[in-house]
Every structure is written in structure tokens, then in C-alpha cells.
Design a protein around this motif. Structure first.
Motif, PDB file in Angstrom:
ATOM      1  N   PRO A  47      -3.286  -4.900  -0.540  1.00  0.00           N
ATOM      2  CA  PRO A  47      -2.539  -3.730  -0.059  1.00  0.00           C
ATOM      3  C   PRO A  47      -1.731  -4.004   1.210  1.00  0.00           C
ATOM      4  O   PRO A  47      -0.689  -3.384   1.427  1.00  0.00           O
ATOM      5  CB  PRO A  47      -3.632  -2.697   0.216  1.00  0.00           C
ATOM      6  CG  PRO A  47      -4.783  -3.125  -0.626  1.00  0.00           C
ATOM      7  CD  PRO A  47      -4.717  -4.604  -0.736  1.00  0.00           C
ATOM      8  N   ALA A  73       0.841  -1.220   0.000  1.00  0.00           N
ATOM      9  CA  ALA A  73       0.000   0.000   0.000  1.00  0.00           C
ATOM     10  C   ALA A  73       0.862   1.251   0.000  1.00  0.00           C
ATOM     11  O   ALA A  73       0.515   2.255  -0.638  1.00  0.00           O
ATOM     12  CB  ALA A  73      -0.921  -0.013   1.217  1.00  0.00           C
ATOM     13  N   VAL A 133      -2.897  -5.329  -7.718  1.00  0.00           N
ATOM     14  CA  VAL A 133      -3.250  -5.263  -6.293  1.00  0.00           C
ATOM     15  C   VAL A 133      -4.748  -5.000  -6.174  1.00  0.00           C
ATOM     16  O   VAL A 133      -5.274  -4.056  -6.775  1.00  0.00           O
ATOM     17  CB  VAL A 133      -2.460  -4.142  -5.581  1.00  0.00           C
ATOM     18  CG1 VAL A 133      -2.736  -4.167  -4.077  1.00  0.00           C
ATOM     19  CG2 VAL A 133      -0.966  -4.291  -5.852  1.00  0.00           C
ATOM     20  N   ASP A 147      -2.381   4.601  -8.728  1.00  0.00           N
ATOM     21  CA  ASP A 147      -3.231   3.432  -8.975  1.00  0.00           C
ATOM     22  C   ASP A 147      -3.422   3.133 -10.470  1.00  0.00           C
ATOM     23  O   ASP A 147      -4.303   2.372 -10.848  1.00  0.00           O
ATOM     24  CB  ASP A 147      -4.594   3.626  -8.296  1.00  0.00           C
ATOM     25  CG  ASP A 147      -5.318   4.854  -8.838  1.00  0.00           C
ATOM     26  OD1 ASP A 147      -4.760   5.532  -9.724  1.00  0.00           O
ATOM     27  OD2 ASP A 147      -6.436   5.122  -8.375  1.00  0.00           O
ATOM     28  N   GLU A 195      -8.126  -4.588  -3.506  1.00  0.00           N
ATOM     29  CA  GLU A 195      -8.658  -4.402  -2.150  1.00  0.00           C
ATOM     30  C   GLU A 195     -10.102  -4.871  -2.230  1.00  0.00           C
ATOM     31  O   GLU A 195     -10.939  -4.183  -2.823  1.00  0.00           O
ATOM     32  CB  GLU A 195      -8.572  -2.921  -1.785  1.00  0.00           C
ATOM     33  CG  GLU A 195      -8.857  -2.657  -0.335  1.00  0.00           C
ATOM     34  CD  GLU A 195      -8.340  -1.286   0.076  1.00  0.00           C
ATOM     35  OE1 GLU A 195      -8.236  -0.390  -0.790  1.00  0.00           O
ATOM     36  OE2 GLU A 195      -8.049  -1.142   1.269  1.00  0.00           O
TER      37      GLU A 195
END
Ligand code: AMP
Length: 142
Positions: A84, A4, A105, A12, A107
Motif C-alpha cells: 500500500p 493505498a 496489493v 479492495d 499489506e
């Protein structure tokens, strides 16, 4: 160090290509964005795969016509993700074991970025240098 924290600096941004796009289009995207892998998805739909430079080389081994064939034929469909809260060390170990250099990645269901082995190694070196500097300062203070 958590992934993260890397994404906080890196952002991102994830580049994507449609599964039906010709491989040549994905190659152009890899070059234009200076990245080693893109995710395959239709618009903002679910991720259908990942396509890296290595997949392009494999496809080209069958001949240059591969450039006109759809990305879906060259991609890896079974995508492995990071979270993350994963540590840099754990992800480096995973990439080494599985022999790939990219990890999107997520979440929960949300895609929040992608890290490459280069991003992780850069962070690891910075961390190691900071530790060494701390130890040197401690020793010379004593
Ligand atoms: P790379 O080392 O990332 O260029 O990729 C080597 C091979 O692993 C290629 O076939 C990729 O499609 C595949 N690959 C890369 N990253 C992943 C990932 N996160 N999950 C599954 N396969 C991957």
C-alpha cells in the motif's frame, strides 16, 4: 501518490478462480468482470498464481483444447506484489521493467486489492494535470 490512495477509491475487490477450473471459466470471469487478470486461489487459501489475458492467448496458441485444461497450467505462479505504501511512479517503473500490467496489493499477509497499469496511468495523469493547473494559477497570480 501512494497506491493505498488509489485503492481507497477503487476498493479492495479482487476476482479469483480456482486452479483446477477450466480456462474457459476464467475467460468467462474476465469478460463478465471486465478485467484483464484474475488471481488463482482455492477459496480463501493462499494465492497460487495470476492469470491474465496474455496467458489465455499463449495457451490458445496450442489450440482450442486449452480452454478445457486447468487454469494452473496457464497461470504465472511466481506472483509479484505491491504494498500500500508503494508510490505510483515506482510501480509504473516496475510494470514497465517486468512487462506486466497488474499488481496485487498486499499489506503483510493480507490481500487488499489489485491495481492495473490503467489505474496507475489514470492517477498519474490526474496528478500531472493538478500540478499544471497549480502552476498556471501561480503564474497568472504573479
Ligand atoms: P499482463 O501484462 O498483466 O497481462 O501480464 C503479462 C504476463 O505477466 C502474464 O504471463 C501474467 O501472468 C504475468 N503477470 C501479470 N501480473 C503479474 C504479477 N503481478 N506478478 C507476476 N506475473 C504477472
Amino acid at each position: 501518490m501512494l497506491v493505498a490512495q488509489i485503492l481507497r477509491t477503487k476498493g479492495d475487490m479482487v476476482f479469483t478462480v480456482g486452479p483446477g477450473s477450466p480456462l474457459a471459466e476464467a475467460c468467462a470471469l474476465l469478460r463478465a468482470r471486465r478485467v484483464g487478470a484474475v488471481l488463482v486461489r482455492e477459496g480463501t487459501g493462499p494465492v497460487l498464481g495470476i492469470l491474465s489475458e496474455r496467458d489465455v492467448v499463449r495457451a490458445l496458441a496450442d489450440g482450442p483444447d486449452a480452454l478445457n485444461r486447468p487454469v494452473s497450467e496457464a497461470m504465472t505462479a511466481d506472483v509479484v506484489y505491491a504494498a500500500p505504501n508503494d508510490t505510483v511512479d515506482a510501480l509504473l517503473a516496475q510494470m514497465t521493467d517486468r512487462r506486466f500490467r497488474h499488481l496485487p496489493v498486499c499489506e503483510g499477509d493480507r490481500l487488499v486489492g489489485i491495481v492495473s497499469i490503467g489505474d496507475l496511468v489514470k492517477e498519474k495523469i490526474a496528478e500531472t494535470e493538478a500540478e499544471a493547473a497549480g502552476l498556471k494559477a501561480y503564474i497568472s497570480a504573479g
